[in-house]
Design an enzyme around this catalytic site. Structure first.
Site, PDB file in Angstrom:
ATOM      1  N   HIS A 126       0.876  -1.189   0.000  1.00 56.93           N
ATOM      2  CA  HIS A 126       0.000   0.000   0.000  1.00 56.93           C
ATOM      3  C   HIS A 126       0.912   1.238   0.000  1.00 56.93           C
ATOM      4  CE1 HIS A 126      -2.803   2.955   1.832  1.00 56.93           C
ATOM      5  NE2 HIS A 126      -3.793   2.131   1.532  1.00 56.93           N
ATOM      6  N   ASP A 203       3.221  -4.137   8.019  1.00 60.46           N
ATOM      7  CA  ASP A 203       1.984  -3.397   7.817  1.00 60.46           C
ATOM      8  C   ASP A 203       0.844  -4.393   8.022  1.00 60.46           C
ATOM      9  OD1 ASP A 203      -0.357  -2.437   6.744  1.00 60.46           O
ATOM     10  OD2 ASP A 203       0.547  -1.637   4.915  1.00 60.46           O
ATOM     11  N   GLN A 206      -4.396  -4.967   7.029  1.00 62.15           N
ATOM     12  CA  GLN A 206      -5.332  -6.035   6.644  1.00 62.15           C
ATOM     13  C   GLN A 206      -5.064  -7.301   7.442  1.00 62.15           C
ATOM     14  OE1 GLN A 206      -7.873  -5.418   4.663  1.00 62.15           O
ATOM     15  NE2 GLN A 206      -7.189  -3.424   3.936  1.00 62.15           N
ATOM     16  N   LYS A 229     -10.566  -0.702  10.325  1.00 62.05           N
ATOM     17  CA  LYS A 229     -10.718  -1.870   9.427  1.00 62.05           C
ATOM     18  C   LYS A 229     -11.212  -3.086  10.202  1.00 62.05           C
ATOM     19  CE  LYS A 229      -7.579  -0.119   6.172  1.00 62.05           C
ATOM     20  NZ  LYS A 229      -8.065   0.370   4.888  1.00 62.05           N
ATOM     21  N   CYS A 369      -4.750   2.431  -3.666  1.00 59.28           N
ATOM     22  CA  CYS A 369      -3.496   2.919  -3.055  1.00 59.28           C
ATOM     23  C   CYS A 369      -2.381   1.914  -3.288  1.00 59.28           C
ATOM     24  CB  CYS A 369      -3.661   3.207  -1.563  1.00 59.28           C
ATOM     25  SG  CYS A 369      -4.799   4.537  -1.232  1.00 59.28           S
TER      26      CYS A 369
HETATM   27  N1  PLP Z   1      -1.805  -0.753   4.505  1.00 61.61           N
HETATM   28  C1  PLP Z   1      -2.782  -1.500   3.988  1.00 61.61           C
HETATM   29  C2  PLP Z   1      -2.459  -2.887   3.525  1.00 61.61           C
HETATM   30  C3  PLP Z   1      -4.079  -0.994   3.888  1.00 61.61           C
HETATM   31  O1  PLP Z   1      -5.050  -1.733   3.386  1.00 61.61           O
HETATM   32  C4  PLP Z   1      -4.331   0.329   4.327  1.00 61.61           C
HETATM   33  C5  PLP Z   1      -5.670   0.922   4.162  1.00 61.61           C
HETATM   34  O2  PLP Z   1      -6.354   0.632   3.208  1.00 61.61           O
HETATM   35  C6  PLP Z   1      -3.280   1.051   4.891  1.00 61.61           C
HETATM   36  C7  PLP Z   1      -2.033   0.487   4.967  1.00 61.61           C
HETATM   37  C8  PLP Z   1      -3.483   2.432   5.424  1.00 61.61           C
HETATM   38  O3  PLP Z   1      -4.369   2.403   6.496  1.00 61.61           O
HETATM   39  P1  PLP Z   1      -4.969   3.746   7.100  1.00 61.61           P
HETATM   40  O4  PLP Z   1      -5.516   4.517   5.946  1.00 61.61           O
HETATM   41  O5  PLP Z   1      -6.047   3.257   8.029  1.00 61.61           O
HETATM   42  O6  PLP Z   1      -3.874   4.434   7.800  1.00 61.61           O
END
Ligand code: PLP
Length: 411
Positions: A126, A203, A206, A229, A369
């Site tokens: 992401h 990260d 998910q 999430k 993203c």
């Molecule tokens: N990393 C992953 C794999 C994600 O799916 C997301 C959000 O879609 C993020 C990071 C970023 O999360 P946040 O926007 O809640 O900070």
């Protein structure tokens, strides 16, 4: 819903938003990878916090402040137990995964990375696990390297021993991909990274939603997650980090709450985790996330995962029957989580999403993203259906029927 026997209809009854009608059709919400819906106990916890306990934390010597502090710190303990962190002191509240990763990039990265050092990430990440490292690389002279993807979007690990070397100072990889749903072999990569002495950030935006997370078993140094999430409110997330690393790191932001003493020319820092929590925090958010953890624990993560697996298997079977359907990501269901990314013949994903919306089916369309993933597959965008504990086979059938409408319109 506190039983461990999984009953999806009972789960659905906990989510008031799901009962609504959109464009004349009962809502089918298949966009949980973007943000999940919130069950009644989370909504009640937020309401009750503001109705009864609202005050600033830590500072006040009065009943409400004590209650707010207990609720806020109690939520931290719940999250620590949920991911099996050795101590709640290792749980730093953040706005979400993005802020958690930026915190590490800033506080650890700027002080520990130098010219010639290497940061290893993957093409599957992401943007929030790419851009912070690009920013740090630009400021420190460190070099960004990538784990590449195969034609199913899985990490190519054949050359990992070259990618990981004595210049690798940091590895930052996702547990589960939001763009493809891939469950990455993150534990193997963590073990290999630690062999070369690299610090590892996972990260878990998910991963924390779709797997049972045990940070001690995973063996990484940092794990980032987002409350919204996983049935919690927006604006609250977690950075778990090993105490010895967090202790050695400089604060991310300065302000109230994070200090021990303030002198004219310098200050000293509060202990963990408060050193990283400058200013009035998102107290209600933390309380709500604590309630979400209680809710998920009441159902049982194994039951959630089993339900999602069954559902995604059914979705893949049904979607694969549609002519012109291209599904991205691993063919093997064992490597997949609750996301199905797809394109349908020449229909633009935004058109697909618009038509599905008119049918009451909410999916996401775009690059998710993850522009590097889209580039890897040679597409600008995909449509993405993502599932969670409250989705049903009927939701999948409604998706397939709505895709029939797309086909009728676009031929
Ligand atoms: N990393 C992953 C794999 C994600 O799916 C997301 C959000 O879609 C993020 C990071 C970023 O999360 P946040 O926007 O809640 O900070």
């Amino acid at each position: 819903m506190t039983t461990t026997a999984f009953d999806v209809q009972a789960v659905r009854a906990d989510f008031p938003i799901l009962g609504q009608v959109v464009h004349g059709k009962t809502l089918v919400y298949l966009d949980s990878a973007a943000t999940s819906q919130k069950p009644r106990p989370v909504l009640d916890a937020l309401r009750s916090y503001y109705d009864l306990d609202n005050a600033n934390v830590h500072r006040g010597i009065h009943e409400l402040s004590r209650r707010a502090t207990d609720a806020y710190e109690g939520a931290r303990e719940k999250v620590a137990r949920w991911i099996n962190a050795p101590s709640p002191k290792e749980i730093v509240w953040t706005r979400g995964t993005t802020e958690a990763i930026n915190l590490v990039a800033h506080s650890w990265g700027l002080d520990n990375l130098n010219e010639g050092d290497e940061i290893l990430i993957s093409v599957l990440e992401h943007h929030s696990n790419i851009v912070p490292w690009q920013l740090v690389a630009a400021r420190t002279g460190a070099k960004l390297r990538y784990i590449e993807l195969d034609d199913q979007g899985r990490w190519i690990l054949d050359d990992l021993s070259t990618l990981l070397n004595d210049r690798t100072k940091l590895v930052a990889v996702s547990h589960v991909s939001n763009a493809l749903g891939t469950i990455n072999p993150v534990k193997d990569v963590v073990a290999r990274a630690r062999e070369v002495g690299a610090v590892v950030v996972v990260d878990g935006a998910q991963g924390a939603v779709h797997t049972r997370v045990d940070v001690q078993d995973l063996g990484a140094d940092f794990y980032a997650l987002s409350g919204h999430k996983m049935c919690g409110p927006t604006g609250i997330g977690v950075l778990w980090g090993r105490a010895e690393l967090l202790d050695a790191m400089a604060p991310y932001q300065g302000g109230g709450e994070m200090i021990e003493f303030v002198h004219r020319d310098h200050s000293t820092w509060a202990g963990l985790p408060h050193k990283f929590e400058a200013g009035t925090p998102n107290i209600a958010g933390a309380v709500g996330l604590g309630a979400a953890v209680d809710y998920l624990a009441g159902i049982g993560m194994d039951a959630v995962v089993a339900h999602e697996r069954e559902l995604v298997g059914y979705a893949l079977d049904r979607l694969r029957e549609i002519e012109g359907m291209r599904i991205y990501g691993p063919e093997s269901q064992a490597e997949r989580s609750a996301v199905v990314s797809f394109t349908l013949a020449a229909s633009h994903p935004h058109d697909i999403s618009t038509i599905l919306d008119a049918e009451g089916v909410a999916v996401r369309a775009g690059h998710h993203c993850a522009q590097l993933v889209m580039k890897h597959f040679g597409v600008a965008a995909t449509a993405r259906a993502s599932f969670y504990l409250y989705n049903t086979r009927e939701d999948v059938d409604r998706l397939v029927d709505a895709l029939g409408v797309v086909k009728r319109i676009f031929g």
